[in-house]
Enzyme design. Structure first.
Site, PDB file in Angstrom:
ATOM      1  CB  SER A 335      -0.912  -0.056   1.218  1.00 48.34           C
ATOM      2  OG  SER A 335      -1.691   1.106   1.278  1.00 48.34           O
ATOM      3  CB  SER A 336       1.101   4.308  -0.373  1.00 41.91           C
ATOM      4  OG  SER A 336       1.565   5.622  -0.136  1.00 41.91           O
ATOM      5  CE1 TYR A 349       0.767   4.839  -5.799  1.00 41.01           C
ATOM      6  CE2 TYR A 349       0.818   6.281  -3.871  1.00 41.01           C
ATOM      7  CZ  TYR A 349       1.270   5.161  -4.539  1.00 41.01           C
ATOM      8  OH  TYR A 349       2.201   4.347  -3.960  1.00 41.01           O
ATOM      9  CE  LYS A 353       0.143   1.651  -4.026  1.00 35.74           C
ATOM     10  NZ  LYS A 353       0.604   0.319  -4.418  1.00 35.74           N
TER      11      LYS A 353
HETATM   12  P1  NAP Z   1       9.208   1.342  -9.125  1.00 34.47           P
HETATM   13  O1  NAP Z   1      10.635   1.481  -8.784  1.00 34.47           O
HETATM   14  O2  NAP Z   1       8.557   2.412  -9.928  1.00 34.47           O
HETATM   15  O3  NAP Z   1       8.989  -0.072  -9.869  1.00 34.47           O
HETATM   16  C1  NAP Z   1       7.724  -0.409 -10.282  1.00 34.47           C
HETATM   17  C2  NAP Z   1       7.725  -1.862 -10.659  1.00 34.47           C
HETATM   18  O4  NAP Z   1       6.391  -2.198 -11.054  1.00 34.47           O
HETATM   19  C3  NAP Z   1       8.624  -2.185 -11.814  1.00 34.47           C
HETATM   20  O5  NAP Z   1       9.145  -3.468 -11.656  1.00 34.47           O
HETATM   21  C4  NAP Z   1       7.682  -2.123 -13.003  1.00 34.47           C
HETATM   22  O6  NAP Z   1       8.098  -2.989 -14.057  1.00 34.47           O
HETATM   23  C5  NAP Z   1       6.391  -2.635 -12.402  1.00 34.47           C
HETATM   24  N1  NAP Z   1       5.252  -2.083 -13.119  1.00 34.47           N
HETATM   25  C6  NAP Z   1       4.887  -0.793 -13.211  1.00 34.47           C
HETATM   26  N2  NAP Z   1       3.799  -0.693 -13.980  1.00 34.47           N
HETATM   27  C7  NAP Z   1       3.469  -1.929 -14.377  1.00 34.47           C
HETATM   28  C8  NAP Z   1       2.448  -2.470 -15.186  1.00 34.47           C
HETATM   29  N3  NAP Z   1       1.523  -1.712 -15.757  1.00 34.47           N
HETATM   30  N4  NAP Z   1       2.428  -3.791 -15.369  1.00 34.47           N
HETATM   31  C9  NAP Z   1       3.349  -4.592 -14.801  1.00 34.47           C
HETATM   32  N5  NAP Z   1       4.341  -4.132 -14.034  1.00 34.47           N
HETATM   33  C10 NAP Z   1       4.398  -2.818 -13.823  1.00 34.47           C
HETATM   34  O7  NAP Z   1       8.303   1.144  -7.840  1.00 34.47           O
HETATM   35  P2  NAP Z   1       8.639   1.337  -6.304  1.00 34.47           P
HETATM   36  O8  NAP Z   1       8.837   2.790  -6.023  1.00 34.47           O
HETATM   37  O9  NAP Z   1       9.687   0.380  -5.877  1.00 34.47           O
HETATM   38  O10 NAP Z   1       7.226   0.961  -5.651  1.00 34.47           O
HETATM   39  C11 NAP Z   1       6.831  -0.377  -5.446  1.00 34.47           C
HETATM   40  C12 NAP Z   1       5.490  -0.361  -4.742  1.00 34.47           C
HETATM   41  O11 NAP Z   1       5.596   0.378  -3.546  1.00 34.47           O
HETATM   42  C13 NAP Z   1       4.393   0.318  -5.577  1.00 34.47           C
HETATM   43  O12 NAP Z   1       3.174  -0.361  -5.364  1.00 34.47           O
HETATM   44  C14 NAP Z   1       4.306   1.704  -4.981  1.00 34.47           C
HETATM   45  O13 NAP Z   1       3.029   2.283  -5.144  1.00 34.47           O
HETATM   46  C15 NAP Z   1       4.608   1.418  -3.517  1.00 34.47           C
HETATM   47  N6  NAP Z   1       5.165   2.559  -2.802  1.00 34.47           N
HETATM   48  C16 NAP Z   1       6.356   3.111  -3.177  1.00 34.47           C
HETATM   49  C17 NAP Z   1       6.846   4.197  -2.471  1.00 34.47           C
HETATM   50  C18 NAP Z   1       8.157   4.831  -2.835  1.00 34.47           C
HETATM   51  O14 NAP Z   1       8.476   5.899  -2.294  1.00 34.47           O
HETATM   52  N7  NAP Z   1       8.976   4.239  -3.678  1.00 34.47           N
HETATM   53  C19 NAP Z   1       6.144   4.712  -1.382  1.00 34.47           C
HETATM   54  C20 NAP Z   1       4.938   4.121  -1.035  1.00 34.47           C
HETATM   55  C21 NAP Z   1       4.459   3.041  -1.728  1.00 34.47           C
HETATM   56  P3  NAP Z   1       8.804  -2.411 -15.398  1.00 34.47           P
HETATM   57  O15 NAP Z   1       9.945  -1.589 -14.953  1.00 34.47           O
HETATM   58  O16 NAP Z   1       9.187  -3.615 -16.153  1.00 34.47           O
HETATM   59  O17 NAP Z   1       7.763  -1.591 -16.064  1.00 34.47           O
END
Ligand code: NAP
Length: 442
Positions: A335-336, A349, A353
């Site tokens: 989630s977030s 967004y 979540k």
């Molecule tokens: P990220 O670095 O942007 O990576 C996203 C991943 O999801 C990549 O492996 C991407 O694959 C895949 N993806 C994106 N769109 C897709 C689609 N349409 N179909 C299939 N795969 C898809 O993400 P992250 O920041 O590590 O975040 C991971 C999770 O944590 C997410 O759910 C995000 O909402 C949550 N989150 C992140 C943060 C943060 O600050 N980073 C904070 C709160 C929550 P490809 O590269 O191959 O497209």
């Protein structure tokens, strides 16, 4: 010996071997140092003498270099060579002897072969034997040798080191694009024999989760959409650390997405385990609204796309995984912190979540009779290797949101997910776990 008639031919190389087993009682006397076949004689089986010889040589090379560049000797590097390598040789010779009994023994060995056949059903036994035969196991005797400790480096060679290491729990810190990650000497993990699917694990938090689950012994399906090279890199990183993984491509949020995903997942699992059973599903893949987009400007298409990837796909992934999940399985939905922390630019967004958290709540009740837990993990701002994390001023600003005054590292979140995936978390279900470094404390 075989009773066959061996026809005439022109031998180019003749050799004979038997199961002689000998080892020098010392590997060093003054300026004489023994390595490889000079130090031990064994039945040639499985290339073990080759690996043993190479690793003796690599270890000795490091020590000779240290000696020649002026490190003190006496109880120093060269003396440590015998202590480090002779026990490894002894153990390898013992292993080879066990193998020779199994290979060459008569009917009296049959019960042992049968027993070993049963044990080989277990992945941890296969892994242990593979490491022994390849010479990649870190022998306890090496790590506990006095005076000069030895540690296994990336290339599997041993070199003198001054650190004290404990074989079961050795941790070293390294930095990567996503912050500090931990490398662990592979041992029997909490998830040995488990299988896992981590969506969006080609990079960011998903990659760290895939790595941590694999480190604990799980076979991981590394899912991605477009980042094929990045997904391959995740698999490589896992395999480098002795884990098992395979990549699966499927774009989520489009018709047929979940079907395509599970075609790849089931095929990958079947090829490696003979069945398509799953133990752990991590719904991690996600997209965000572009930074700085006020709620007034979100279009219906953008809104629908966010929901399709972040909420619809996880729901149907859970639904599709139900027949594959084993008793005691784990579903973890990422989630977030934004479901508890107002940030108007991210309202659409955050709504997706909030929907994901409902999957955890309701499926937790639904799946409890099967011993399956379902939980949500809410990261705060987490360095996912994106470009913004290369801008010090931006990082400094984001860091102020956390009670610890730093941005999260992918592994900070991955450790929480790994705990929830482990048997230790059996009593936690339907929970919202804040993994935001205290961002929600206000
Ligand atoms: P990220 O670095 O942007 O990576 C996203 C991943 O999801 C990549 O492996 C991407 O694959 C895949 N993806 C994106 N769109 C897709 C689609 N349409 N179909 C299939 N795969 C898809 O993400 P992250 O920041 O590590 O975040 C991971 C999770 O944590 C997410 O759910 C995000 O909402 C949550 N989150 C992140 C943060 C943060 O600050 N980073 C904070 C709160 C929550 P490809 O590269 O191959 O497209």
């Amino acid at each position: 010996m075989t009773g066959e008639d061996i026809g005439h031919g022109r031998p180019v190389w003749l050799n004979a071997f038997d199961d002689t087993r000998r080892q020098a009682t010392r590997y060093r006397k003054g300026r004489v140092l023994l390595a490889g076949d000079a130090a031990h004689v064994q039945m040639p089986v499985g290339g073990q003498a080759l690996n043993l010889g190479l690793q003796d040589a690599a270890d000795l090379g490091g020590r000779l270099a240290a000696h020649l560049t002026g490190r003190p000797d006496g109880a120093g590097p060269l003396d440590g060579y015998d202590r480090a390598r002779r026990p490894v040789g002894t153990r390898t010779l013992t292993d080879i002897q066990a193998q020779s009994y199994l290979l060459l023994g008569g009917a009296e060995v049959e019960p042992l072969r049968e027993l070993l056949g049963d044990l080989l059903e277990s992945q941890s036994v296969r892994r242990h034997l593979a490491r022994s035969i390849s010479g990649l196991r870190t022998p306890d005797t090496e790590a506990t040798a006095p005076d000069t400790e030895t540690t296994t480096s990336d290339t599997g060679t041993t070199a003198p080191d001054t650190r004290t290491t404990t074989p079961d729990t050795e941790l070293t810190e390294t930095t990567s694009a996503t912050g500090t990650t931990r490398e662990r000497t592979p041992t029997m993990g909490k998830l040995t024999d488990k299988t896992a699917l981590v969506t969006g694990s080609s990079r960011g938090i998903g990659r760290a989760v895939a790595q941590r689950l694999a480190e604990e012994g799980a076979l991981v399906a590394v899912h991605y959409a477009s980042g094929e090279d990045a997904a391959r890199k995740t698999v490589e990183l896992i395999e480098r650390d002795g884990g098992r993984a395979f990549a699966v491509r499927a774009e989520l949020g489009v018709p047929g997405d979940v079907h395509e995903l599970f075609l790849g997942v089931e095929q990958g699992l079947k090829e490696r385990t003979g069945e398509s059973a799953l133990d752990i599903v991590v719904n991690n893949a996600g997209i965000t609204t572009p930074a700085g987009l006020p709620p007034e400007d979100v279009t219906p298409d953008e809104f629908d796309r966010l929901f399709a990837v972040n909420a619809r796909a996880p729901f149907f992934i859970v639904q599709r995984s139900l027949p594959l999940l084993r008793e005691g399985g784990r579903i973890i939905n990422i989630s977030s912190g934004l479901t508890r922390f107002a940030s108007p630019d991210q309202v659409a967004y955050a709504m997706t979540k909030a929907a994901v958290e409902q999957i955890s709540l309701h499926f937790a009740r639904h799946l409890a009779p099967r011993g399956i837990t379902v939980n949500s993990v809410a990261p705060g701002i987490t360095d996912n290797g994106g470009p913004v994390f290369d801008i010090p001023e931006a990082v400094e600003q984001m860091a102020q949101l956390s009670a610890f005054k730093r941005v999260g590292r992918a592994v900070d979140v991955a450790d929480v997910v790994t705990f929830l995936a482990s048997p230790d978390a059996r009593w936690v279900t339907g929970a919202f776990i804040d993994a935001s470094g205290g961002t929600l404390l206000g």
